[in-house]
Design a protein around this motif. Structure first.
Motif, PDB file in Angstrom:
ATOM      1  N   PHE A 122       0.859  -1.267   0.158  1.00  0.00           N
ATOM      2  CA  PHE A 122       0.111   0.032   0.014  1.00  0.00           C
ATOM      3  C   PHE A 122       0.647   1.347   0.096  1.00  0.00           C
ATOM      4  O   PHE A 122       0.516   2.139  -0.699  1.00  0.00           O
ATOM      5  N   HIS A 125       2.131   3.560  -2.917  1.00  0.00           N
ATOM      6  CA  HIS A 125       1.371   4.502  -3.654  1.00  0.00           C
ATOM      7  C   HIS A 125       1.848   6.026  -3.596  1.00  0.00           C
ATOM      8  O   HIS A 125       1.644   6.964  -4.271  1.00  0.00           O
ATOM      9  N   GLN A 129       1.653   9.989  -4.969  1.00  0.00           N
ATOM     10  CA  GLN A 129       0.675  10.630  -4.757  1.00  0.00           C
ATOM     11  C   GLN A 129       0.511  11.805  -4.048  1.00  0.00           C
ATOM     12  O   GLN A 129      -0.134  12.266  -4.456  1.00  0.00           O
ATOM     13  N   TYR A 130       1.709  11.916  -3.317  1.00  0.00           N
ATOM     14  CA  TYR A 130       1.945  12.873  -2.433  1.00  0.00           C
ATOM     15  C   TYR A 130       3.059  14.149  -2.803  1.00  0.00           C
ATOM     16  O   TYR A 130       4.022  13.724  -3.104  1.00  0.00           O
ATOM     17  N   ASP A 223      -5.148  20.886   5.184  1.00  0.00           N
ATOM     18  CA  ASP A 223      -4.531  19.856   4.523  1.00  0.00           C
ATOM     19  C   ASP A 223      -3.383  20.075   3.900  1.00  0.00           C
ATOM     20  O   ASP A 223      -2.797  19.479   2.834  1.00  0.00           O
ATOM     21  N   ASN A 226      -0.359  16.110   4.196  1.00  0.00           N
ATOM     22  CA  ASN A 226      -1.496  15.062   3.738  1.00  0.00           C
ATOM     23  C   ASN A 226      -1.439  13.931   4.925  1.00  0.00           C
ATOM     24  O   ASN A 226      -0.631  13.773   5.508  1.00  0.00           O
ATOM     25  N   SER A 227      -2.404  13.126   4.776  1.00  0.00           N
ATOM     26  CA  SER A 227      -2.735  12.141   5.799  1.00  0.00           C
ATOM     27  C   SER A 227      -2.997  10.881   4.733  1.00  0.00           C
ATOM     28  O   SER A 227      -3.657  11.071   3.828  1.00  0.00           O
ATOM     29  N   PHE A 228      -2.531   9.903   5.190  1.00  0.00           N
ATOM     30  CA  PHE A 228      -2.687   8.514   4.496  1.00  0.00           C
ATOM     31  C   PHE A 228      -4.274   8.295   4.738  1.00  0.00           C
ATOM     32  O   PHE A 228      -4.752   8.587   5.609  1.00  0.00           O
ATOM     33  N   PRO A 229      -4.859   7.395   3.462  1.00  0.00           N
ATOM     34  CA  PRO A 229      -6.385   7.291   3.567  1.00  0.00           C
ATOM     35  C   PRO A 229      -6.657   6.169   4.420  1.00  0.00           C
ATOM     36  O   PRO A 229      -7.765   6.100   4.623  1.00  0.00           O
ATOM     37  N   ASN A 230      -5.732   5.444   4.938  1.00  0.00           N
ATOM     38  CA  ASN A 230      -6.034   4.371   5.726  1.00  0.00           C
ATOM     39  C   ASN A 230      -5.531   4.486   7.142  1.00  0.00           C
ATOM     40  O   ASN A 230      -5.137   5.602   7.459  1.00  0.00           O
ATOM     41  N   GLN A 231      -5.733   3.543   8.163  1.00  0.00           N
ATOM     42  CA  GLN A 231      -5.456   3.724   9.459  1.00  0.00           C
ATOM     43  C   GLN A 231      -4.032   3.079   9.731  1.00  0.00           C
ATOM     44  O   GLN A 231      -3.943   1.956   9.348  1.00  0.00           O
TER      45      GLN A 231
ATOM     46  N   ASN B  27     -11.273  -4.110   7.419  1.00  0.00           N
ATOM     47  CA  ASN B  27     -10.346  -3.236   7.595  1.00  0.00           C
ATOM     48  C   ASN B  27      -9.519  -3.599   6.324  1.00  0.00           C
ATOM     49  O   ASN B  27      -8.975  -2.566   5.565  1.00  0.00           O
ATOM     50  N   GLN B  31      -9.066  -1.335   2.625  1.00  0.00           N
ATOM     51  CA  GLN B  31      -7.675  -0.776   2.211  1.00  0.00           C
ATOM     52  C   GLN B  31      -7.618  -1.243   0.581  1.00  0.00           C
ATOM     53  O   GLN B  31      -7.099  -0.562  -0.332  1.00  0.00           O
ATOM     54  N   ILE B  34      -9.187   1.088  -1.935  1.00  0.00           N
ATOM     55  CA  ILE B  34      -8.856   2.445  -1.936  1.00  0.00           C
ATOM     56  C   ILE B  34      -8.113   2.576  -3.467  1.00  0.00           C
ATOM     57  O   ILE B  34      -7.139   1.676  -3.643  1.00  0.00           O
ATOM     58  N   HIS B  36      -5.933   4.983  -5.987  1.00  0.00           N
ATOM     59  CA  HIS B  36      -5.320   6.053  -6.208  1.00  0.00           C
ATOM     60  C   HIS B  36      -5.085   6.239  -7.669  1.00  0.00           C
ATOM     61  O   HIS B  36      -4.842   5.470  -8.671  1.00  0.00           O
ATOM     62  N   ASN B  39      -3.222  11.506  -8.713  1.00  0.00           N
ATOM     63  CA  ASN B  39      -3.146  12.282  -7.476  1.00  0.00           C
ATOM     64  C   ASN B  39      -4.332  12.586  -6.478  1.00  0.00           C
ATOM     65  O   ASN B  39      -4.560  13.149  -5.543  1.00  0.00           O
ATOM     66  N   GLY B  40      -5.407  11.519  -6.981  1.00  0.00           N
ATOM     67  CA  GLY B  40      -6.687  11.647  -6.191  1.00  0.00           C
ATOM     68  C   GLY B  40      -6.752  10.427  -5.477  1.00  0.00           C
ATOM     69  O   GLY B  40      -6.078   9.300  -6.009  1.00  0.00           O
ATOM     70  N   VAL B  41      -7.624  10.195  -4.457  1.00  0.00           N
ATOM     71  CA  VAL B  41      -8.235   8.835  -3.889  1.00  0.00           C
ATOM     72  C   VAL B  41      -9.487   8.644  -4.110  1.00  0.00           C
ATOM     73  O   VAL B  41     -10.240   9.584  -3.529  1.00  0.00           O
ATOM     74  N   LYS B  69     -11.050  12.919  -0.458  1.00  0.00           N
ATOM     75  CA  LYS B  69     -10.562  14.004   0.414  1.00  0.00           C
ATOM     76  C   LYS B  69     -10.942  15.398   0.204  1.00  0.00           C
ATOM     77  O   LYS B  69     -10.587  16.272   0.459  1.00  0.00           O
TER      78      LYS B  69
END
Lengths: 293, 115
Positions: A122, A125, A129-130, A223, A226-231, B27, B31, B34, B36, B39-41, B69
């Protein structure tokens, strides 16, 4: 010339925990699941220990570069737990974590704690991405429950907590500002503790990044970081590993913090885990290593 | 201990473990969902997939979408995004189904842990 992308770990041994040994295991996970270069940042003493006590040939399969630092760090005593029934004290050397900006040889860096076990791809990405910095702002425990309020906010009416366990950054101006801010907070930790009212005597980089994020966002929610979209999944120091299986399944014990004699069994498959009980990793080291070879 | 109480506590422990195990699987599944893209989620759920399909049916070529987001994301190739979303969706649902079929048959904590 710096390299395009890679993962960095800090590893400073103390008399209780062999951090460099854990770094080799964490690096092996990175190689298997992310397949990117790995750099370990350490000191001369720890590096000598690596050469004399661990198979340097084997470790070089997982660790591409070693950066030796000479930073003087303040002693940061910490009580560690290994299940609810056993504890020990050991210094926690994390005062120079913000210097990753200087130490990382990569244009795009994922800074991971050595007890963060990558168990899927994961985080790959992140590279495209960021822009700037990315960290976890959401966490849960092995029971999929939110952490206690002190792990979600710096105090009851405080700012939200961000986790420095996984920090992705590139070489943009925002990233530079972030690490400069982190350094400033580290150097003036007592003042920021008074200002943000967080508890305890332990120097926590989680607090530093939370405050840096808050300030860079203009003292409001924002924002720019950035924060990761999962936990982030945290295995508590009082949790344990019972069995490690070949198919990426870990059977773990999740301890009930309110009734510490109670545990439930948890089967974690293919999810990254922040294993805070380092002795538990050590007990299953060889088996875990077999699964990532 | 009273046998009835012991059985009830065993069942309680089993329920707690299986509920947590289901959350764990969800969970992991979430995941996988998700996606990507540029650059979008995006989250591969029924609503997002249907919306993208509607845009394709209405013959939109390139659009700006709001991601999870709440950032605008320019999408030049809607079909590619739809493929990514449906692929993630079915990977997740197939895995969820396989895990739930397995877990449904397990009547003890030991079985849940595959011991």
């Amino acid at each position: 010339m710096s390299k395009e992308k890679g993962v960095c770990f800090f590893a400073y041994n103390n008399e209780q925990i062999d951090y460099i040994k854990l770094a080799i295991l964490a690096a092996a996970h990175v190689k298997k699941h992310l397949n990117v270069p790995v750099t370990v940042i350490t000191d001369e003493g720890t590096y000598s220990w690596l050469k004399s006590s661990h198979d340097i040939g084997k470790s070089s399969k997982y660790i591409d570069d070693v950066v030796i630092t000479e930073d003087e760090m303040q002693t940061n005593p910490r009580k560690h737990w290994d299940s609810p029934w056993s504890s020990f004290n050991a210094p926690f050397l994390n005062g120079n974590k913000h210097k990753i900006w200087k130490y990382s040889p990569y244009e795009k860096t994922l800074l991971l704690d050595i007890d963060y076990m990558v168990r899927n791809d994961f985080l790959n990405h992140s590279w495209d991405q960021y822009t700037g910095v990315c960290m976890y702002s959401q966490a849960c425990d092995l029971r999929n429950e939110l952490p206690g309020s002190r792990e979600r906010f710096l105090f009851d009416a405080g700012i939200p907590m961000w986790w420095s366990t996984v920090v992705y950054f590139d070489r943009t101006e925002v990233s530079k500002l972030f690490f400069d801010m982190w350094e400033h907070i580290s150097e003036n930790y007592d003042y920021y503790q008074y200002l943000y009212n967080f508890p305890g005597k332990l120097f926590r980089t989680d607090y530093c990044v939370s405050i840096a994020t808050h300030i860079l966002n203009g003292m409001v929610s924002g924002d720019h970081i950035n924060s990761f979209p999962n936990q982030l999944i945290n295995m508590d120091q009082k949790d344990d590993i019972v069995e490690v299986r070949d198919n990426s399944e870990w059977i773990m014990l999740s301890n009930d913090t309110n009734e510490k004699w109670k545990n439930i069994l948890v089967n974690n498959k293919s999810l990254d885990v922040h294993c805070m009980n380092k002795r538990a990793i050590d007990r299953h080291y060889d088996k875990i290593m077999e699964t990532v070879k | 201990m009273d046998e009835r109480l012991q059985k009830a506590l065993e069942f309680s422990n089993y329920s707690l473990t299986i509920t947590n195990q289901k959350k764990n699987i969800k969970n992991r599944i979430n995941q996988i969902r998700i996606v990507h893209y540029n650059n979008g989620v995006f989250f591969a759920d029924e609503q997002t997939i249907s919306f993208i399909k509607t845009l394709i049916d209405l013959e939109h070529k390139s659009v700006v979408l709001i991601d999870t987001k709440e950032n605008p994301v320019e999408v030049e190739n809607l079909k590619e995004l739809l493929n990514n979303l449906t692929s993630a969706y079915f990977s997740a649902t197939n895995e969820l189904n396989a895990e739930f079929v397995k877990i449904k048959k397990q009547r003890t904590v030991k079985q849940i842990m595959d011991w």
